[in-house]
Enzyme design. Structure first.
Site, mmCIF file in Angstrom:
data_model
loop_
_atom_site.group_PDB
_atom_site.id
_atom_site.type_symbol
_atom_site.label_atom_id
_atom_site.label_comp_id
_atom_site.label_asym_id
_atom_site.label_seq_id
_atom_site.Cartn_x
_atom_site.Cartn_y
_atom_site.Cartn_z
ATOM 1 N N GLU A 1 -13.846 -34.954 -15.495
ATOM 2 C CA GLU A 1 -14.666 -34.388 -14.432
ATOM 3 C C GLU A 1 -15.033 -32.931 -14.686
ATOM 4 O O GLU A 1 -14.232 -32.142 -15.202
ATOM 5 C CB GLU A 1 -13.910 -34.487 -13.104
ATOM 6 C CG GLU A 1 -14.735 -34.098 -11.890
ATOM 7 C CD GLU A 1 -14.117 -34.645 -10.614
ATOM 8 O OE1 GLU A 1 -14.542 -35.733 -10.179
ATOM 9 O OE2 GLU A 1 -13.206 -33.988 -10.079
ATOM 10 N N LYS B 1 -15.690 -29.882 -12.560
ATOM 11 C CA LYS B 1 -15.475 -29.416 -11.182
ATOM 12 C C LYS B 1 -15.184 -27.927 -11.200
ATOM 13 O O LYS B 1 -14.206 -27.488 -11.793
ATOM 14 C CB LYS B 1 -14.303 -30.181 -10.546
ATOM 15 C CG LYS B 1 -13.974 -29.730 -9.132
ATOM 16 C CD LYS B 1 -12.996 -30.664 -8.441
ATOM 17 C CE LYS B 1 -11.594 -30.546 -8.977
ATOM 18 N NZ LYS B 1 -10.612 -31.283 -8.152
ATOM 19 N N LYS C 1 -20.394 -37.342 -8.224
ATOM 20 C CA LYS C 1 -19.269 -37.166 -7.307
ATOM 21 C C LYS C 1 -19.733 -36.299 -6.145
ATOM 22 O O LYS C 1 -19.985 -35.104 -6.286
ATOM 23 C CB LYS C 1 -18.112 -36.495 -8.059
ATOM 24 C CG LYS C 1 -16.815 -36.378 -7.275
ATOM 25 C CD LYS C 1 -15.957 -37.621 -7.434
ATOM 26 C CE LYS C 1 -14.593 -37.420 -6.811
ATOM 27 N NZ LYS C 1 -13.735 -36.517 -7.596
ATOM 28 N N GLU D 1 -13.966 -45.543 -3.181
ATOM 29 C CA GLU D 1 -12.708 -44.807 -3.186
ATOM 30 C C GLU D 1 -11.897 -45.074 -1.924
ATOM 31 O O GLU D 1 -12.401 -44.955 -0.812
ATOM 32 C CB GLU D 1 -13.011 -43.311 -3.300
ATOM 33 C CG GLU D 1 -11.783 -42.424 -3.302
ATOM 34 C CD GLU D 1 -12.155 -40.964 -3.467
ATOM 35 O OE1 GLU D 1 -12.575 -40.580 -4.573
ATOM 36 O OE2 GLU D 1 -12.046 -40.206 -2.480
ATOM 37 N N ASN E 1 -7.527 -42.696 -4.595
ATOM 38 C CA ASN E 1 -7.391 -41.239 -4.646
ATOM 39 C C ASN E 1 -5.994 -40.855 -4.175
ATOM 40 O O ASN E 1 -5.609 -41.143 -3.049
ATOM 41 C CB ASN E 1 -8.451 -40.572 -3.762
ATOM 42 C CG ASN E 1 -8.596 -39.090 -4.071
ATOM 43 O OD1 ASN E 1 -7.659 -38.446 -4.539
ATOM 44 N ND2 ASN E 1 -9.767 -38.550 -3.801
ATOM 45 N N GLU F 1 -7.221 -41.567 -9.225
ATOM 46 C CA GLU F 1 -7.898 -40.280 -9.143
ATOM 47 C C GLU F 1 -6.974 -39.219 -8.558
ATOM 48 O O GLU F 1 -6.216 -39.489 -7.629
ATOM 49 C CB GLU F 1 -9.141 -40.378 -8.247
ATOM 50 C CG GLU F 1 -10.069 -41.536 -8.542
ATOM 51 C CD GLU F 1 -11.121 -41.686 -7.457
ATOM 52 O OE1 GLU F 1 -11.471 -40.687 -6.810
ATOM 53 O OE2 GLU F 1 -11.571 -42.818 -7.245
ATOM 54 N N SER F 2 -7.048 -38.024 -9.089
ATOM 55 C CA SER F 2 -6.421 -36.810 -8.543
ATOM 56 C C SER F 2 -4.930 -36.708 -8.859
ATOM 57 O O SER F 2 -4.195 -37.704 -8.818
ATOM 58 C CB SER F 2 -6.598 -36.700 -7.028
ATOM 59 O OG SER F 2 -7.959 -36.679 -6.668
#
Length: 267
Positions: free
Chosen positions: A55, A57, A117, A166, A186, A216-217
């Site tokens: 990603e 970001k 995103k 998500e 997530n 994710e994350s």
């Protein structure tokens, strides 16, 4: 209001403003291949490997600026060069420091699938994503009703966009629809922004087996990826771990080298 509610209220104003100054025909005119098929993230995820969706970001509501000034052209091509299955581009400006133009730049730079995103609440944003070169769009169950997910997913498929849905909690599993190509779990609560990898391990057991699942994350080491891959995860969306480095491209290259080494010993 919690963080997510604040973001959505701002997003409604942002989308309304954009719709007042441009229409769908204008968006279509921005991309000569608007009706084209695009690249498939879903197919990339079915190769049996622990695939990394790297990603770009710049900022987050919980951490503030992560990497404010680096150019996307220095990062996303390196993601592709060193083995990313796809790249996720943050396009929310107010809370994540991104913008839609960076998606366009990324599309010109790489030939891997690109995920837009953002917090998508309106079909206009789907046309926008397609116009600027996205292959995949994100729908967040926490800020959409089941009916909204279905409506937006159907429209996305009409536009030849894949859909990443998500989830954060078990109660959102009912949002899954036929048009969702990929399910994302997530690990970060969008209410508190606290991350917990256990969220992925708990929720994947409850999901249908016919759709690839990504985590994710909060993923920052290769051991976590190997462990989650063994749980059935096909992909891993990671951004901050690379973007917080002064040279994200180098950080990503080193991470992928370590992952490949760990995979050899684990399998």
């Amino acid at each position: 209001m919690n963080i997510l509610q604040t973001i959505i209220e701002k997003k409604k104003l942002e989308v309304a403003e954009k719709k007042s100054i441009m229409d769908i025909d204008f968006l279509k005119s921005l991309n000569k291949d608007f009706n084209g098929k695009g690249l498939s993230l879903k197919q990339c995820l079915l190769n049996g490997q622990p695939n990394i969706i790297a990603e770009f970001k710049r900022k987050s509501p919980s951490k503030g600026w992560i990497n404010q000034h680096i150019h996307i052209g220095e990062v996303v091509p390196a993601y592709e060069e060193y083995g990313a299955a796809a790249s996720s581009i943050l396009t929310d400006e107010d809370f994540f420091g991104g913008n839609i133009e960076e998606l366009k730049i990324a599309r010109l730079e790489v030939d891997i699938p690109l995920l837009r995103k953002d917090f998508i609440i309106d079909e206009f944003q789907l046309y926008e994503a397609k116009a600027y070169g996205a292959d995949v769009i994100l729908l967040i169950a926490a800020c959409l009703s089941k009916e909204q997910v279905k409506q937006l997913a159907v429209k996305a498929k009409e536009l030849n966009l894949e859909v990443l849905l998500e989830l954060h909690v078990a109660e959102e599993i009912g949002h899954i629809c036929d048009e969702a190509d990929i399910i994302g779990i997530n690990n970060r609560s969008l209410e508190t922004f606290v991350t917990d990898i256990q969220t992925s391990k708990d929720l994947i057991k409850l999901l249908p087996a016919d759709k690839p699942v990504i985590s994710e994350s909060g993923i920052s080491d290769v051991e976590t990826i190997i462990a989650l891959h063994n749980f059935g995860f096909k992909g891993f969306l990671i951004g901050e771990n690379f973007m917080k480095a002064s040279k994200p491209a180098v950080a990503f290259a080193e991470f992928m080298k370590a992952l490949k080494k760990q995979m050899k010993s684990a399998f």
